[in-house]
Design an enzyme around this catalytic site. Structure first.
Site, short mmCIF file in Angstrom:
data_model
loop_
_atom_site.label_atom_id
_atom_site.label_comp_id
_atom_site.label_asym_id
_atom_site.label_seq_id
_atom_site.Cartn_x
_atom_site.Cartn_y
_atom_site.Cartn_z
N THR A 140 -10.62 -24.25 1.86
CA THR A 140 -11.07 -25.03 0.68
C THR A 140 -12.03 -26.50 0.28
O THR A 140 -12.38 -25.99 1.61
CB THR A 140 -9.62 -24.84 -0.41
OG1 THR A 140 -8.81 -26.10 -0.13
CG2 THR A 140 -8.57 -24.08 0.03
N GLU A 165 -9.80 6.53 -17.80
CA GLU A 165 -10.69 6.07 -17.02
C GLU A 165 -11.39 5.80 -17.26
O GLU A 165 -12.46 5.88 -18.45
CB GLU A 165 -11.10 5.97 -15.46
CG GLU A 165 -12.41 5.54 -15.13
CD GLU A 165 -11.84 3.90 -14.33
OE1 GLU A 165 -12.88 3.64 -14.97
OE2 GLU A 165 -10.88 3.90 -13.93
N CYS A 204 1.46 -1.79 -0.10
CA CYS A 204 0.21 -0.06 0.06
C CYS A 204 0.55 1.07 0.11
O CYS A 204 0.29 1.96 -0.15
CB CYS A 204 -1.03 0.20 0.97
SG CYS A 204 -2.01 -1.36 1.20
N ALA A 244 -7.18 -21.09 2.23
CA ALA A 244 -6.65 -19.84 1.31
C ALA A 244 -6.90 -18.80 1.85
O ALA A 244 -7.98 -18.62 2.73
CB ALA A 244 -7.35 -20.27 -0.43
N VAL A 245 -5.73 -17.82 1.34
CA VAL A 245 -6.23 -16.32 2.03
C VAL A 245 -5.88 -15.25 1.86
O VAL A 245 -4.90 -15.49 0.59
CB VAL A 245 -5.72 -15.64 3.68
CG1 VAL A 245 -6.03 -17.11 4.92
CG2 VAL A 245 -4.20 -16.02 3.23
#
Length: 560
Positions: free
Chosen positions: A277, A183, A47, A284-285
């Site tokens: 799953t 855009e 980020c 899963a993350v």
């Protein structure tokens, strides 16, 4: 404990995978935990990458959250960077691993496997898309390439007006580049509604960013000497020294798909509320999974660090619970979906949202109402008060909060965080009006903007504040009355509106029709509310245009 000597393998680090690994170690000191990361960094702040490019964050090391050495020293976790997992043998419970530095291939057994493979930037198949000078921003190496390109660039084209697109546009402009933002949609920031996103668009324009909405890239080619030409759907050609693609990401679910794990319609891995799953030994993350929206019930892709961290924590808890108890009892933590709470800043303007947008509510055909308000971020008598533009969406039937969007220069995120917290508890607008929040004049008001939003919405549901629909403004037969001063009215007003200032309203009631609905408008809504209370008690049929002329300006900017 059954977890003793169990082997947990995690594919991918960053937010979800790294959190899962650390949480697993805190729950089990004897488990063997390995993290496999294809890139050179196991845990970094992606980020922060736009701000590293823009020299706001000056040192690359500041982006590194944790190193392989720290994982080993502090957590006794083995981290394998520049190591790609190329396959999963579900029957044998093994993964195939390739060392990218040596090319050596090996197999690693697991008792529990966690996929945190993330997402990859979308790079559409367009003519010239692979030319030098066209970049994506997802990793630290990506940011290095962009920084190198920026050092000898004057013109940049940012393709995509999402959160990353706006942050990159700001940072590139801050470095002195001429920035064009393209855009495809008719607005920036797709998670917001158009009239709220318009505030960000205006800020971009006033700071020199050339904003081109409703326009897509068709192709790229080289300029004769140096640089690129960007050809658009409107027949335009934009010259650029570098191009950055920020048109979204797609889940890196190829490994899961090849192993036969269930994927959703959006291409993400399908998991249950414990991040498991359809294989009992695989979880899963993060950005690779699809998640449920807590408001609409839709499956979504939400590539945000906050949900990924929580998912990693939930998955680790579920794995260790499974080692201990099998499937006899449910794990103590579960992931119950997302509100999509997000925030970004562009040229000093903060834009934040939580829950469903009006667009989303219309898509799923949910019955809702909305209010607009424009209060100061703190008491208006205290120096420096700045407006916060707020849109609140709520259920018509019971007042349950469905979503909120806010834009302003100061203390915007705090208000959205309060509303997001209330939503997580199933709160209604009646709860918002009764919240007890901090007050001192430099921090807020005795009636905080969150309280005021709740009061307006609650009054509407109680029937004491009928609201007109901005969507119906162009075709209504109601009499439109502007209760601002004559000078304010002369400075700009809604077409066909009649000016009747609040201060003389009581003396001129005889001029208003009893047999026709009246719609009231003022600057931000307060004077119109006072006028409405007078008129309702005199038997008039009255509604308010929520948020007044401030909302009208945003509305016309978005929809004219």
């Amino acid at each position: 404990m059954n977890a003793a000597k169990k082997r947990i393998l995690i594919v991918g680090g960053v937010a979800g995978g790294a959190t899962c690994a650390a949480r697993a170690r805190r729950l089990c000191e004897t488990c063997e935990i390995h993290v496999f990361e294809r890139g050179p960094h196991v845990s970094f702040a992606n980020c922060g990458l736009p701000y590293f490019v823009g020299d706001v964050i000056q040192s690359e090391t500041d982006l590194l959250v944790a190193s392989p050495e720290l994982f080993k020293r502090r957590y006794n976790i083995e981290v394998h960077t520049e190591t790609e997992v190329t396959g999963i043998d579900r029957h044998a419970r093994q993964i195939e691993v390739r060392d990218l530095r040596t090319g050596a291939v090996r197999r690693e057994p697991y008792d529990a496997l966690v996929l945190a493979t993330g997402a990859q930037p979308i790079r559409p198949s367009l003519p010239g898309i692979d030319l030098p000078g066209i970049h994506v921003l997802r990793t630290i190496p990506d940011s290095r390439k962009i920084k190198a390109a920026v050092s000898h660039a004057k013109r940049a084209v940012m393709v995509g007006g999402g959160f990353i697109g706006l942050e990159m546009a700001e940072n590139l402009a801050g470095l002195g580049l001429q920035v064009t933002l393209l855009e495809l949609a008719d607005q920036v920031l797709p998670p917001l509604d158009p009239e709220m996103a318009g505030y960000a668009a205006e800020r971009l324009k006033t700071r020199g960013v050339s904003l081109r909405l409703g326009e897509r890239v068709e192709s790229f080619d080289k300029q004769p000497e140096h640089g690129l030409n960007v050809h658009t759907s409107k027949g335009e050609t934009i010259a650029a020294d570098l191009v950055i693609l920020g048109i979204g990401v797609r889940p890196e679910s190829g490994l899961a798909e090849a192993a036969g794990l269930e994927l959703g319609a959006l291409g993400g891995i399908r998991v249950d509320e414990y991040m498991r799953t359809n294989d009992a030994a695989i979880w899963a993350v993060g950005d690779v999974v699809e998640v449920k929206n807590r408001v609409t019930g839709d499956w979504q892709l939400v590539p945000l660090a906050g949900p990924a961290n929580r998912q990693g924590r939930v998955a680790a808890t579920a794995i260790l619970h499974h080692f201990e108890y099998g499937d006899s009892t449910p794990p103590p933590l579960k992931f119950e979906g997302v509100l999509g709470t997000a925030v970004c800043e562009v040229f000093g303007l903060t834009i934040a949202c939580t829950g469903a947008s009006e667009k989303a509510l219309r898509r799923v055909v949910m019955d809702y109402e909305k209010v607009y308000l424009h209060p100061g971020h703190h008491a208006t008598y205290f120096p420096g008060a700045k407006p916060i533009h707020i849109k609140l969406l709520f259920s018509k039937t019971d007042g349950r909060i469905l979503g909120a969007q806010a834009v302003g220069e100061l203390d915007v995120a705090r208000r959205i965080d309060v509303i997001a917290t209330a939503m997580r508890q199933g709160a209604t607008v009646f709860d918002l009006e009764d919240l007890e929040l901090c007050y001192a004049p430099q921090f807020g008001a005795a009636k905080d903007p969150v309280n005021v939003a709740g009061m307006i919405a609650a009054n509407h549901l109680r029937g004491s504040l009928p609201l007109a629909d901005w969507d119906e403004l162009a075709k209504t037969s109601a009499l439109l009355v502007d209760v601002r001063s004559e000078a304010e009215f002369a400075g700009g007003h809604i077409p066909n509106a009649h000016n009747l200032p609040l201060e003389i309203l009581r003396d001129r009631l005889h001029e208003l029709p009893q047999d026709r609905e009246i719609w009231l408008v003022c600057g931000v809504g307060q004077r119109a509310y006072y006028a409405m209370r007078v008129l309702m008690q005199e038997g008039f049929r009255v509604k308010i245009l929520s948020g007044g002329m401030q909302t009208y300006k945003a509305w016309t900017r978005a929809f004219d």
